[in-house]
Design an enzyme around this catalytic site. Structure first.
Site, short mmCIF file in Angstrom:
data_model
loop_
_atom_site.label_atom_id
_atom_site.label_comp_id
_atom_site.label_asym_id
_atom_site.label_seq_id
_atom_site.Cartn_x
_atom_site.Cartn_y
_atom_site.Cartn_z
N ASP A 101 6.15 4.56 -50.33
CA ASP A 101 7.24 5.36 -49.79
C ASP A 101 8.16 5.77 -50.93
O ASP A 101 8.39 4.99 -51.85
CB ASP A 101 8.05 4.49 -48.82
CG ASP A 101 8.05 5.04 -47.43
OD1 ASP A 101 8.61 6.13 -47.25
OD2 ASP A 101 7.48 4.38 -46.54
N ASP A 105 10.15 10.51 -48.13
CA ASP A 105 10.99 10.14 -46.99
C ASP A 105 12.13 11.14 -46.81
O ASP A 105 12.89 11.39 -47.74
CB ASP A 105 11.56 8.73 -47.28
CG ASP A 105 12.48 8.25 -46.20
OD1 ASP A 105 12.00 7.98 -45.10
OD2 ASP A 105 13.70 8.16 -46.45
N GLU A 125 7.72 13.47 -44.92
CA GLU A 125 8.23 13.18 -43.58
C GLU A 125 9.19 14.30 -43.17
O GLU A 125 10.25 14.46 -43.76
CB GLU A 125 8.97 11.84 -43.56
CG GLU A 125 9.42 11.47 -42.17
CD GLU A 125 10.70 10.67 -42.11
OE1 GLU A 125 10.94 10.03 -41.09
OE2 GLU A 125 11.50 10.71 -43.08
N HIS A 181 6.91 2.90 -38.02
CA HIS A 181 8.05 1.97 -38.01
C HIS A 181 9.32 2.61 -37.42
O HIS A 181 10.31 1.92 -37.25
CB HIS A 181 8.32 1.51 -39.44
CG HIS A 181 8.76 2.64 -40.32
ND1 HIS A 181 7.93 3.68 -40.66
CD2 HIS A 181 9.96 2.94 -40.88
CE1 HIS A 181 8.58 4.55 -41.40
NE2 HIS A 181 9.82 4.12 -41.56
N ASP A 182 9.29 3.91 -37.18
CA ASP A 182 10.47 4.58 -36.64
C ASP A 182 10.35 4.87 -35.15
O ASP A 182 11.19 5.59 -34.59
CB ASP A 182 10.69 5.92 -37.36
CG ASP A 182 11.28 5.72 -38.75
OD1 ASP A 182 11.97 4.71 -38.96
OD2 ASP A 182 11.03 6.57 -39.62
#
Ligand code: GLC
Length: 568
Positions: free
Chosen positions: A109, A211, A265, A343-344
């Site tokens: 990330d 990200d 993202e 994870h979100d």
């Protein structure tokens, strides 16, 4: 190979990541070896045989770099140091080497939109306007006798501006007060960011998830939000300087690694925007992770309560349209990224499928078949492969996700009771999908000897150990599915969605003389799909429980799925 294919092949060099099958590891929740209740690098190392046994060829690991851990790694203090919470520098190196030795690729990330306020750059910047690091961040003066430069709010609550302690200016933070946005207009900042990537490429990292990159071009006129007050992100997403910034970065990392995979993202990107971002001419990113894959039945939501934290079923009609558009649009370039959960967000089979014990296994298997055998790059989120469900909070005060308390209060005002409100929050707050990995059916589920940092479910059957023993488990099903996904037909074959009613989902994949037919039932009712009689049970290469075939009539059980392949 026929001539047409040969031509196509010569025209386009197939990139390694077009065949990637990615396993996403949320390191906090994966496996703890030092008893502090938080997963660590040695935990990942311990489970490498398991990861490899899934058949995946790439891992994406959420941030393990030094962080203030207010946003679980996304609030960076150092882009190149390993956070001691997860292990030492040497552990980090060992992990990279061990994955490489197994022939796997690694994606890290890269939180490039903001740092922690504890990052040395920000600490320097706070020393005043003359400091060389001042311009690494975004500053403005108060305006019109108001306490803030403008009316923007931050994604995680409050104003998007905070005043420096020892001066009169305000710094911008589109997410959170402790996460100041960095200034991509400032060339030295851009150079530092490129250096970070080069550093990790030098260590063997094969790709990066950029990200929240869609916010790196901030409008320095700081226009007011038209709604009186509103998210600063609304006015600063997808800015026109992003192509320049990213292509400059790409040019500067090119010598370090030609084949580096960049997946950005972009939570709000529709198909058109995705195309813009991924167009090779624009030299920005290779793929996009968008949250627009999951349209919900908005008309089932209560208008009196904020929509964001309200749960509603997946709108299957709209979902199919979105999938079809992305499949068709990105078909030539290897297909889109395919994922159900990360994870979100809460875990999807539990959120959008059925969590009832009788349908839980079929749901998990069907959803995997439906999405991952399409064209594109699957990202499997740790725990998904054993059908883990979401964790459940009793107290909204314990849910760190933003907007939870506001939602609770608004819902209470219109008469929702505690259980109803928590029912919604437990299907919408991102924290419910971050529960610890269920390795076995024991008190701490084989994750730790200490006190787990997150909530978790202890369940028989839904843990790795039990599923290893059961040939019909979700885990074994995932392995077979991944094997199938690796075949050329499912990697490279053309895609065509078939016309069906909304609750059914069917498509064909074709390559030369090979053909596959994938049929799924996304409902709790049994259903039937008419397929050509030439398809027989002998062609079924994978299916879940309770389906049957009678002369061209495929009866699918609740959440049933069947995959046919003809290979001649
Ligand atoms: C991304 C991450 C999320 C994080 C946010 C701010 O959306 O996926 O977990 O909170 O960026 O960095």
């Amino acid at each position: 190979m026929n001539e047409k294919n040969l031509e196509g092949d010569m025209m386009r060099h197939r990139k390694w990541w077009e065949d990637a099958i990615i396993y996403q590891i949320y390191p906090r929740s994966f496996k703890d070896t030092d008893g502090d209740g938080i997963g660590d690098i040695n935990g990942i190392l311990e489970k490498l045989d398991y990861i490899e046994s899934l058949g995946v060829n790439t891992v994406w690991i959420n941030p393990m770099i030094l962080s203030n851990q207010e946003d679980n790694g996304y609030d960076v203090i150092s882009y190149t140091k390993v956070d001691p919470l997860f292990g030492s520098e040497a552990d980090g190196e060992r992990l990279i080497r061990a994955l490489k030795d197994r022939g796997m690729r690694i994606i890290f990330d890269f939180p490039l939109n903001h740092t922690s306020d504890q990052h040395p750059w920000f600490q320097e910047a706070l020393k005043g306007p003359e400091n060389p690091y001042r311009d690494y961040y975004i500053w403005a003066n108060g305006k019109d006798n108001r306490p803030y430069p403008n009316n923007w709010t931050a994604a995680f609550g409050g104003s998007a501006w905070s005043k420096e302690l020892n001066g009169d200016q305000y710094y911008l933070h589109l997410f959170k007060q402790s996460m100041p946005d960095v200034n991509w207009d400032h060339p030295p900042l851009r150079e530092e960011m490129a250096e970070v990537l080069k550093y990790w490429i030098g260590k063997g990292i094969d790709g990066f998830r950029l990200d929240a990159f869609i916010y790196i071009d901030v409008d320095k006129d700081f226009p007011e939000h038209p709604d009186g007050t509103g998210p600063g992100q609304d006015l600063n997403e997808n800015g026109e300087k992003i192509p320049d910034h990213l292509s400059e970065m790409n040019r500067s990392i090119k010598d370090a690694g030609e084949d580096v995979f960049l997946v950005g993202e972009a939570t709000s990107a529709d198909a058109e925007l995705t195309q813009w971002y991924t167009d090779p001419e624009n030299n920005m990113v290779d793929k996009i992770i968008t949250m627009q894959y999951f349209p919900e039945k908005e008309d089932e939501k209560d208008d009196a309560v904020p929509g964001g934290k309200q749960h509603a079923p997946l709108d299957l009609k709209a979902f199919k349209e979105v999938q079809k558009t992305f499949q068709e649009q990105e078909g030539e370039a290897g297909g889109p990224v395919l994922f159900w959960t990360n994870h979100d967000m809460p875990r999807s089979p539990h959120k959008y499928g059925s969590a009832s014990p009788e349908h839980r296994d079929n749901t998990a298997k069907m959803m995997a078949v439906l999405l991952y055998l399409q064209k594109g790059i699957p990202i499997i989120y740790n725990g998904e492969e054993i059908g883990m469900k979401n964790t459940a909070f009793d107290d909204p005060g314990n849910i760190p996700d933003a907007g939870v308390m506001d939602f609770y209060q608004e819902a209470e005002k219109v008469g929702w009771d505690h259980n109803k409100i928590m029912g919604h929050l437990n299907l919408t707050a991102r924290d419910v999908g971050r529960g610890i990995m269920q390795w076995e059916d024991s008190e701490k589920v084989g994750f730790t000897d200490g006190r787990p940092w997150a909530l978790y479910n202890r369940e028989t059957k839904y843990n790795v150990e039990d599923q290893e023993k059961d040939e019909n488990s979700i885990l074994h099903f995932y392995r077979k599915l991944i094997e199938l996904k690796k075949t050329q037909l499912f990697q490279e074959g053309a895609y065509e969605m078939l016309e069906t009613k909304d609750t059914l989902y069917a498509y064909r994949r074709t390559l030369d003389d090979k053909e596959a037919l994938v049929c799924c039932n996304f409902s709790e009712e049994e259903d039937t799909i008419e397929i050509a009689e030439e398809w027989t049970s002998d062609h079924i290469v994978l299916e879940n429980d309770g389906n049957s075939l009678e002369g061209g009539r495929l009866h699918l059980s609740p959440y049933g799925a069947a995959v046919f392949v003809k290979d001649e």
